[in-house]
Design a protein around this motif. Structure first.
Motif, PDB file in Angstrom:
ATOM      1  N   VAL A 199     -66.729  -8.273 -49.477  1.00 16.65           N
ATOM      2  CA  VAL A 199     -67.263  -9.838 -48.871  1.00 16.65           C
ATOM      3  C   VAL A 199     -68.032  -9.089 -47.690  1.00 16.65           C
ATOM      4  O   VAL A 199     -69.093  -9.853 -47.570  1.00 16.65           O
ATOM      5  N   THR A 200     -67.754  -8.126 -46.979  1.00 16.44           N
ATOM      6  CA  THR A 200     -68.682  -7.543 -45.813  1.00 16.44           C
ATOM      7  C   THR A 200     -69.277  -6.247 -45.996  1.00 16.44           C
ATOM      8  O   THR A 200     -69.520  -5.470 -44.975  1.00 16.44           O
ATOM      9  N   LYS A 201     -69.544  -5.898 -47.300  1.00 17.67           N
ATOM     10  CA  LYS A 201     -70.112  -4.488 -47.614  1.00 17.67           C
ATOM     11  C   LYS A 201     -71.354  -4.264 -46.951  1.00 17.67           C
ATOM     12  O   LYS A 201     -71.614  -3.303 -46.394  1.00 17.67           O
ATOM     13  N   GLU A 202     -72.445  -5.108 -46.844  1.00 19.12           N
ATOM     14  CA  GLU A 202     -73.768  -4.944 -46.068  1.00 19.12           C
ATOM     15  C   GLU A 202     -73.504  -4.815 -44.742  1.00 19.12           C
ATOM     16  O   GLU A 202     -74.000  -4.033 -43.966  1.00 19.12           O
ATOM     17  N   THR A 203     -72.449  -5.613 -43.939  1.00 16.36           N
ATOM     18  CA  THR A 203     -72.288  -5.447 -42.498  1.00 16.36           C
ATOM     19  C   THR A 203     -71.582  -4.184 -42.223  1.00 16.36           C
ATOM     20  O   THR A 203     -72.282  -3.385 -41.396  1.00 16.36           O
ATOM     21  N   LEU A 204     -70.522  -3.760 -43.098  1.00 17.24           N
ATOM     22  CA  LEU A 204     -70.145  -2.285 -43.066  1.00 17.24           C
ATOM     23  C   LEU A 204     -71.115  -1.238 -43.318  1.00 17.24           C
ATOM     24  O   LEU A 204     -70.913  -0.258 -42.373  1.00 17.24           O
ATOM     25  N   GLN A 205     -71.840  -1.274 -44.083  1.00 19.88           N
ATOM     26  CA  GLN A 205     -73.053  -0.308 -44.356  1.00 19.88           C
ATOM     27  C   GLN A 205     -74.046  -0.208 -43.323  1.00 19.88           C
ATOM     28  O   GLN A 205     -74.256   0.863 -42.747  1.00 19.88           O
ATOM     29  N   ARG A 206     -74.449  -1.416 -42.638  1.00 14.89           N
ATOM     30  CA  ARG A 206     -75.135  -1.493 -41.654  1.00 14.89           C
ATOM     31  C   ARG A 206     -74.300  -0.728 -40.268  1.00 14.89           C
ATOM     32  O   ARG A 206     -75.256   0.212 -39.642  1.00 14.89           O
ATOM     33  N   GLN A 207     -73.208  -0.907 -39.967  1.00 13.66           N
ATOM     34  CA  GLN A 207     -72.502  -0.653 -38.779  1.00 13.66           C
ATOM     35  C   GLN A 207     -72.356   0.951 -39.017  1.00 13.66           C
ATOM     36  O   GLN A 207     -72.503   1.883 -38.057  1.00 13.66           O
ATOM     37  N   LEU A 208     -71.889   1.443 -40.396  1.00  9.08           N
ATOM     38  CA  LEU A 208     -71.692   2.751 -40.538  1.00  9.08           C
ATOM     39  C   LEU A 208     -73.100   3.645 -40.283  1.00  9.08           C
ATOM     40  O   LEU A 208     -73.014   4.790 -39.946  1.00  9.08           O
ATOM     41  N   THR A 209     -74.288   3.058 -40.835  1.00 12.19           N
ATOM     42  CA  THR A 209     -75.564   3.651 -40.635  1.00 12.19           C
ATOM     43  C   THR A 209     -75.849   4.020 -39.141  1.00 12.19           C
ATOM     44  O   THR A 209     -76.270   4.627 -38.739  1.00 12.19           O
ATOM     45  N   MET A 210     -75.676   2.711 -38.352  1.00  9.88           N
ATOM     46  CA  MET A 210     -75.750   2.856 -36.888  1.00  9.88           C
ATOM     47  C   MET A 210     -75.108   3.896 -36.424  1.00  9.88           C
ATOM     48  O   MET A 210     -75.493   4.557 -35.268  1.00  9.88           O
ATOM     49  N   ALA A 214     -76.448   7.290 -34.552  1.00 11.98           N
ATOM     50  CA  ALA A 214     -75.870   7.571 -33.123  1.00 11.98           C
ATOM     51  C   ALA A 214     -75.470   8.964 -32.729  1.00 11.98           C
ATOM     52  O   ALA A 214     -75.344   9.633 -31.746  1.00 11.98           O
ATOM     53  N   ALA A 215     -74.789   9.352 -33.713  1.00 11.35           N
ATOM     54  CA  ALA A 215     -73.992  10.584 -33.752  1.00 11.35           C
ATOM     55  C   ALA A 215     -74.555  11.783 -34.383  1.00 11.35           C
ATOM     56  O   ALA A 215     -74.311  13.113 -33.836  1.00 11.35           O
ATOM     57  N   LEU A 216     -75.260  11.719 -35.372  1.00  3.58           N
ATOM     58  CA  LEU A 216     -76.079  12.788 -36.049  1.00  3.58           C
ATOM     59  C   LEU A 216     -77.618  13.001 -35.937  1.00  3.58           C
ATOM     60  O   LEU A 216     -78.230  11.990 -35.644  1.00  3.58           O
ATOM     61  N   PRO A 217     -78.088  14.125 -36.274  1.00  3.81           N
ATOM     62  CA  PRO A 217     -79.422  14.059 -36.286  1.00  3.81           C
ATOM     63  C   PRO A 217     -80.254  13.292 -37.433  1.00  3.81           C
ATOM     64  O   PRO A 217     -79.323  12.959 -38.224  1.00  3.81           O
ATOM     65  N   GLU A 218     -81.385  13.058 -37.193  1.00  6.44           N
ATOM     66  CA  GLU A 218     -82.019  12.017 -38.329  1.00  6.44           C
ATOM     67  C   GLU A 218     -82.058  12.624 -39.529  1.00  6.44           C
ATOM     68  O   GLU A 218     -81.816  11.798 -40.821  1.00  6.44           O
ATOM     69  N   ALA A 220     -80.028  14.723 -40.981  1.00  9.14           N
ATOM     70  CA  ALA A 220     -78.509  14.700 -41.587  1.00  9.14           C
ATOM     71  C   ALA A 220     -78.319  13.329 -42.171  1.00  9.14           C
ATOM     72  O   ALA A 220     -77.480  13.167 -43.076  1.00  9.14           O
ATOM     73  N   VAL A 221     -78.741  12.246 -41.505  1.00 10.92           N
ATOM     74  CA  VAL A 221     -78.235  10.905 -41.729  1.00 10.92           C
ATOM     75  C   VAL A 221     -79.008  10.719 -42.937  1.00 10.92           C
ATOM     76  O   VAL A 221     -78.607   9.949 -44.035  1.00 10.92           O
ATOM     77  N   GLU A 222     -80.270  11.010 -43.169  1.00  7.05           N
ATOM     78  CA  GLU A 222     -81.076  10.880 -44.319  1.00  7.05           C
ATOM     79  C   GLU A 222     -80.648  11.601 -45.595  1.00  7.05           C
ATOM     80  O   GLU A 222     -80.475  11.061 -46.705  1.00  7.05           O
ATOM     81  N   LYS A 223     -80.208  12.738 -45.294  1.00  9.84           N
ATOM     82  CA  LYS A 223     -79.396  13.451 -46.491  1.00  9.84           C
ATOM     83  C   LYS A 223     -78.086  12.799 -46.651  1.00  9.84           C
ATOM     84  O   LYS A 223     -77.813  12.667 -48.229  1.00  9.84           O
TER      85      LYS A 223
END
Length: 382
Positions: A199-210, A214-218, A220-223
């Motif tokens: 039900v909340t998969k888009e919200t969870l995906q957006r929060q995890l990406t944020m 915030a914690a990893l280099p750009e 690394a996030v792209e990879k």
């Protein structure tokens, strides 16, 4: 050595890691017990994640269809459509499981009764055939003649063992009861957690990406996002293709066996459909079991069934499977065999289904890395 701030941090990190590793080795039993305790807590949520991934495959298609029919793009409408598509998916899955159970369980009961009657007539025939073959050898002939097969006695002994032997052991073992109860609880918690995820998969995906940004280099996030997308597409394509291919194969066997008036056509077709979910070996397992069931009724029909299976398997392997599954996993045949072998050794049937797309993801990542390195070095790709 330059004792800069970064070097001091690295040295502290190495020292801390060494201390933690040493203490972990010294208290290995406690560490393993702690990991098992943590796994017991996390297992329902891991199971829920697996349920969510599997249910998301049909739910995504249903949601797209409903949105296309509704022709409304409002947020409220999308939320309603998401809940409606989830309910439809759950009802479809429950309906399929219930239908299979209502079809298979009565069929199994009828099959057991028919096999009992067939065995009562089949074994005496085998005994007469063996006596004719070994009539010149008096010792073997006397031994075969003395064999007395009482199917009622065999069935009665089996039921007595299940009721009085294994049944008492399982029923009186507290740990087994606890395991069953915890398994049921984990299943229901997993289903509830899967519904929340879907039900909340888009919200969870957006929060995890944020959080990762915030914690990893750009880079690394792209990879990580690239690997996650590749894994999701590979696993979804593989499971969708395998299920569709199994449905087609089971339907083909049911139609052909019904036309040829073979016994146990529905039961064997369902068995082959489920067994074919296991790549490479699955359908042949279904063939062996099906041939065993039919040979008790008619050895000639069992031979015809095996020939029919080989013909249908050739049609399915050369025409249907490449079209339905195609190159969804993008894995050469040699690595498919490797993945099936390793997966079955580590995790059984589940390992066979998991390791093919998992190996495909690794294969794609290694290929991308290899081509990237060759491109940087100015060398030609193979």
């Amino acid at each position: 050595m330059n004792l800069s701030k970064d070097n001091i941090k690295k040295m502290c990190g190495i020292i801390l890691f060494t201390i933690v590793a040493f203490l972990s080795i010294q208290n290995l039993g406690k560490v393993i017990a702690g990991l098992q305790f943590v796994w017991g807590i996390l297992f329902p949520f891991v199971l829920g994640g697996i349920f969510a991934f599997i249910l998301n495959i049909p739910m995504r298609s249903i949601e797209k269809l409903i949105l296309k029919l509704s022709k409304k793009k409002k947020k409220r409408t999308k939320a309603v459509v998401r809940s409606l598509s989830l309910l439809i998916t759950l009802f479809l899955v429950m309906g399929v499981i219930s239908a299979v159970m209502f079809i298979v369980i009565p069929q199994i009961g009828d099959t057991v009764r028919e096999l009992t009657r067939a065995a009562e007539a089949f074994f005496p025939k085998v005994q007469v055939w063996a006596e004719d073959m070994f009539k010149n050898n008096k010792q073997i002939y006397d031994w075969i003649s003395g064999i007395q097969i009482n199917m009622d006695r065999i069935i009665e002994t089996a039921f007595n063992f299940l009721q009085n032997g294994a049944g008492d052991v399982i029923g009186s073992t507290f740990s087994a009861t606890k395991a069953v109860v915890s398994g049921i609880m984990a299943f229901f918690v997993g289903i509830i957690f899967a519904c929340y995820l879907l039900v909340t998969k888009e919200t969870l995906q957006r929060q995890l990406t944020m959080l990762m940004n915030a914690a990893l280099p750009e880079k690394a996030v792209e990879k990580i996002l690239h690997i996650a997308k590749l894994s999701s597409n590979t696993f979804s394509s593989f499971f969708t293709g395998q299920c569709l291919e199994a449905l087609i194969l089971g339907s083909m066997f049911f139609v052909v066996m019904t036309i040829m008036r073979m016994p146990y056509s529905l039961l064997i077709s369902i068995l082959i459909a489920f067994a074919s979910l296991i790549p490479i070996f699955g359908a042949f397992i279904g063939c062996i079991v099906g041939a065993f069931l039919i040979v008790m009724v008619s050895p000639l029909q069992a031979l015809i069934f095996i020939i029919t299976f080989l013909v249908i398997q050739q049609i399915e392997g050369n025409l249907i499977y490449p079209k339905v599954v195609g190159t969804s996993v993008g894995l050469p045949s040699m690595w498919v065999l490797f993945a099936v072998t390793v997966g079955s050794s580590l995790m059984g049937v589940a390992g066979m289904l998991f390791f093919i797309p998992f190996t495909s993801v690794l294969y794609s990542l290694i290929r991308e890395w290899t081509y990237g390195r060759l491109e940087k070095q100015g060398k030609q790709k193979a």
